[in-house]
Design a protein around this motif. Structure first.
Motif, mmCIF file in Angstrom:
data_model
loop_
_atom_site.group_PDB
_atom_site.id
_atom_site.type_symbol
_atom_site.label_atom_id
_atom_site.label_comp_id
_atom_site.label_asym_id
_atom_site.label_seq_id
_atom_site.Cartn_x
_atom_site.Cartn_y
_atom_site.Cartn_z
ATOM 1 N N MET A 1 0.887 -0.920 0.115
ATOM 2 C CA MET A 1 -0.127 -0.511 -0.050
ATOM 3 C C MET A 1 0.765 0.756 -0.603
ATOM 4 O O MET A 1 0.398 2.061 -0.111
ATOM 5 C CB MET A 1 -1.197 0.077 0.985
ATOM 6 C CG MET A 1 -0.349 -0.148 2.283
ATOM 7 S SD MET A 1 -1.069 -0.349 3.978
ATOM 8 C CE MET A 1 -1.824 -2.284 3.895
ATOM 9 N N ILE A 2 1.995 1.258 0.062
ATOM 10 C CA ILE A 2 3.192 2.257 0.454
ATOM 11 C C ILE A 2 3.639 2.257 -1.314
ATOM 12 O O ILE A 2 4.009 1.727 -1.516
ATOM 13 C CB ILE A 2 4.502 2.178 1.743
ATOM 14 C CG1 ILE A 2 3.649 2.556 3.187
ATOM 15 C CG2 ILE A 2 4.816 3.523 0.885
ATOM 16 C CD1 ILE A 2 4.598 1.831 4.129
ATOM 17 N N GLU A 3 3.570 3.523 -1.855
ATOM 18 C CA GLU A 3 4.503 3.665 -2.787
ATOM 19 C C GLU A 3 5.667 4.494 -2.795
ATOM 20 O O GLU A 3 6.330 4.388 -3.247
ATOM 21 C CB GLU A 3 3.281 4.070 -3.956
ATOM 22 C CG GLU A 3 3.266 5.663 -3.364
ATOM 23 C CD GLU A 3 3.267 6.433 -5.329
ATOM 24 O OE1 GLU A 3 3.203 5.934 -6.312
ATOM 25 O OE2 GLU A 3 2.781 7.844 -5.256
ATOM 26 N N ALA A 4 5.940 5.407 -1.749
ATOM 27 C CA ALA A 4 6.934 6.083 -1.280
ATOM 28 C C ALA A 4 6.976 6.787 0.730
ATOM 29 O O ALA A 4 5.685 6.189 1.324
ATOM 30 C CB ALA A 4 7.187 7.713 -2.350
ATOM 31 N N VAL A 5 7.859 6.512 0.718
ATOM 32 C CA VAL A 5 8.310 6.472 2.058
ATOM 33 C C VAL A 5 9.076 8.098 1.742
ATOM 34 O O VAL A 5 10.099 8.241 1.402
ATOM 35 C CB VAL A 5 9.210 6.213 2.920
ATOM 36 C CG1 VAL A 5 9.746 6.223 4.075
ATOM 37 C CG2 VAL A 5 8.325 4.164 2.680
ATOM 38 N N LYS A 6 8.503 9.211 2.932
ATOM 39 C CA LYS A 6 8.795 10.092 3.225
ATOM 40 C C LYS A 6 9.387 11.096 4.257
ATOM 41 O O LYS A 6 8.745 10.463 5.473
ATOM 42 C CB LYS A 6 7.921 11.534 2.859
ATOM 43 C CG LYS A 6 7.915 13.021 2.898
ATOM 44 C CD LYS A 6 6.812 13.887 2.070
ATOM 45 C CE LYS A 6 7.357 15.290 1.812
ATOM 46 N NZ LYS A 6 6.078 15.884 1.867
ATOM 47 N N LEU A 7 10.270 11.223 4.380
ATOM 48 C CA LEU A 7 11.627 11.828 5.533
ATOM 49 C C LEU A 7 11.405 12.812 6.190
ATOM 50 O O LEU A 7 11.997 13.364 5.860
ATOM 51 C CB LEU A 7 13.191 10.408 5.434
ATOM 52 C CG LEU A 7 13.220 9.973 4.779
ATOM 53 C CD1 LEU A 7 14.830 9.469 3.856
ATOM 54 C CD2 LEU A 7 12.445 8.477 5.382
ATOM 55 N N LEU A 46 11.866 0.673 -3.619
ATOM 56 C CA LEU A 46 10.553 2.199 -2.993
ATOM 57 C C LEU A 46 11.399 2.719 -2.922
ATOM 58 O O LEU A 46 12.120 3.456 -2.468
ATOM 59 C CB LEU A 46 10.453 1.653 -1.326
ATOM 60 C CG LEU A 46 9.336 2.267 -0.927
ATOM 61 C CD1 LEU A 46 7.973 2.192 -1.697
ATOM 62 C CD2 LEU A 46 9.307 2.061 0.851
ATOM 63 N N PRO A 47 10.773 4.260 -3.001
ATOM 64 C CA PRO A 47 11.144 6.018 -3.652
ATOM 65 C C PRO A 47 11.166 6.243 -2.332
ATOM 66 O O PRO A 47 10.163 6.059 -1.150
ATOM 67 C CB PRO A 47 10.156 6.472 -4.383
ATOM 68 C CG PRO A 47 9.470 5.298 -5.339
ATOM 69 C CD PRO A 47 9.214 4.571 -4.366
ATOM 70 N N ARG A 48 12.501 6.846 -1.844
ATOM 71 C CA ARG A 48 12.742 7.350 -0.769
ATOM 72 C C ARG A 48 12.500 9.350 -1.390
ATOM 73 O O ARG A 48 13.083 9.661 -1.815
ATOM 74 C CB ARG A 48 13.852 7.200 -0.045
ATOM 75 C CG ARG A 48 14.408 5.718 -0.391
ATOM 76 C CD ARG A 48 15.577 5.377 0.076
ATOM 77 N NE ARG A 48 16.466 5.626 -0.660
ATOM 78 C CZ ARG A 48 17.459 5.377 -1.168
ATOM 79 N NH1 ARG A 48 18.567 4.909 0.140
ATOM 80 N NH2 ARG A 48 18.090 5.717 -1.965
ATOM 81 N N VAL A 49 11.754 9.801 -0.498
ATOM 82 C CA VAL A 49 11.357 11.361 -0.485
ATOM 83 C C VAL A 49 11.782 12.147 0.926
ATOM 84 O O VAL A 49 11.271 12.174 2.089
ATOM 85 C CB VAL A 49 9.713 11.610 -0.875
ATOM 86 C CG1 VAL A 49 9.895 13.089 -1.053
ATOM 87 C CG2 VAL A 49 9.338 10.464 -1.795
ATOM 88 N N LEU A 50 12.453 13.456 0.064
ATOM 89 C CA LEU A 50 12.766 14.229 1.190
ATOM 90 C C LEU A 50 11.685 14.926 1.741
ATOM 91 O O LEU A 50 11.547 15.512 1.411
ATOM 92 C CB LEU A 50 14.381 15.075 0.511
ATOM 93 C CG LEU A 50 14.708 15.618 1.724
ATOM 94 C CD1 LEU A 50 15.365 16.068 2.250
ATOM 95 C CD2 LEU A 50 15.759 17.263 0.596
ATOM 96 N N VAL A 76 12.801 14.579 -4.391
ATOM 97 C CA VAL A 76 12.322 15.920 -3.928
ATOM 98 C C VAL A 76 11.392 16.494 -3.695
ATOM 99 O O VAL A 76 10.612 16.359 -4.974
ATOM 100 C CB VAL A 76 14.080 16.843 -4.441
ATOM 101 C CG1 VAL A 76 13.653 18.654 -4.060
ATOM 102 C CG2 VAL A 76 15.346 16.549 -3.625
ATOM 103 N N ALA A 77 11.100 16.757 -2.382
ATOM 104 C CA ALA A 77 9.385 17.632 -2.246
ATOM 105 C C ALA A 77 9.256 19.259 -2.399
ATOM 106 O O ALA A 77 10.435 18.936 -1.357
ATOM 107 C CB ALA A 77 8.841 16.626 -1.481
#
Length: 295
Positions: A1-7, A46-50, A76-77
């Motif tokens: 269910m997760i398409e990305a994790v944002k840190l 899995l994409p990791r997002v700043l 980058v977000a």
């Protein structure tokens, strides 16, 4: 269910990260590196997002590059609210995105863009339509903030609260739905832009709006949802059961999951915006959430 994790969320906004303690974001940069490595060890693709920049600031992004934080993220977000808080006009969205693209090798996502109905619902209605026109097709992800107004009994996450005047009260009017769940004028246009346009909706611990929110998101044709799981909440009794309930309810959506908020017992100061004493603990939280909820 997760398409990305944002840190984290808005690390260059003092309402979300105390950069008086971490003056040069050295702690944050190290935390992102370790958390990014931890997520990658659990899920290779899995994409990791700043954590989304607010305000949009290329000098902050350049600092993240110099300090190695961007080595362990894939995206980058940015967040923008030009009709409420930012000192630039809504038609400058393409320019802002271009500036960030020029400063990084990573893709750029807009993980929060919104307009308050504080002054008039017609302003939000215009803002939704213009934001969609300016951003859809220009970036890979756009998340509208938000589905629901913030309940007035809950404090907004900001530094000065009522001392900010109307800037503070605008926090409570960002939803397409009022606090009581009734629609505003802008809601009638939202389905015109889905599924390309996503939503950002935060859920508080044991949030009573969860099931109704899911029903509305499906009715609106939303596919992409940004939400969060709180590291601070993970220490509460019943946290695991709540996290499972929330994420199970959201399993039909492509979720960008934001991991953030320091437990008081883990912070340099006892506050959810504080840098932690041990950044490894945040990395462990991100790894556990990825292991539990990523496909």
């Amino acid at each position: 269910m997760i398409e990305a994790v944002k840190l984290w969320n808005e690390p260059n906004n003092k309402s979300h990260w105390d950069f008086e303690i971490d003056k040069d974001w050295l702690i944050y940069s190290r935390m992102v590196r370790l958390a990014g490595q931890a997520v990658r060890s659990e899920h290779r693709s899995l994409p990791r997002v700043l954590g989304g920049m607010s305000p949009i600031d290329t000098s902050f992004l350049e600092r993240m590059e110099r300090q190695g934080a961007l080595d362990e993220v894939d995206v980058v977000a940015v967040h923008g609210f030009p009709l409420d808080w930012n000192p630039w006009q809504i038609d400058e969205w393409p320019q802002r995105v271009a500036e960030v693209r020029a400063a990084t090798r990573h893709p750029v996502w807009v993980t929060e863009a919104g307009v308050s109905s504080f002054g008039a619902e017609e302003v939000q209605e215009f803002g939704l339509r213009r934001t969609a026109e300016l951003l859809l097709g220009r970036v890979d992800r756009v998340h509208w903030y938000s589905l629901y107004d913030l309940p007035k009994a809950w404090p907004a996450t900001t530094r000065h609260r009522e001392a900010e005047g109307s800037s503070y009260y605008r926090h409570f009017y960002m939803g397409l739905l009022r606090e009581d769940g009734t629609p505003k004028r802008a809601l009638r246009h939202f389905a015109d832009y889905t599924p390309e346009l996503g939503i950002c909706q935060w859920f508080h611990f044991e949030d009573p709006r969860l099931e109704d929110a899911v029903a509305w998101l499906k009715k609106l044709g939303v596919r992409r949802l940004r939400t969060g799981l709180s590291w601070a909440d993970s220490l509460r009794p019943g946290a695991e059961a709540w996290f499972d309930r929330q994420m199970h309810a959201l399993e039909d959506f492509d979720v960008t999951l934001t991991c953030c908020f320091t437990p008081e017992s883990c912070g340099v100061s006892p506050h959810h915006t504080s840098p932690p004493h041990r950044v490894e603990e945040f990395a462990d939280f991100c790894a556990r959430m990825t292991r539990r909820y990523a496909r």
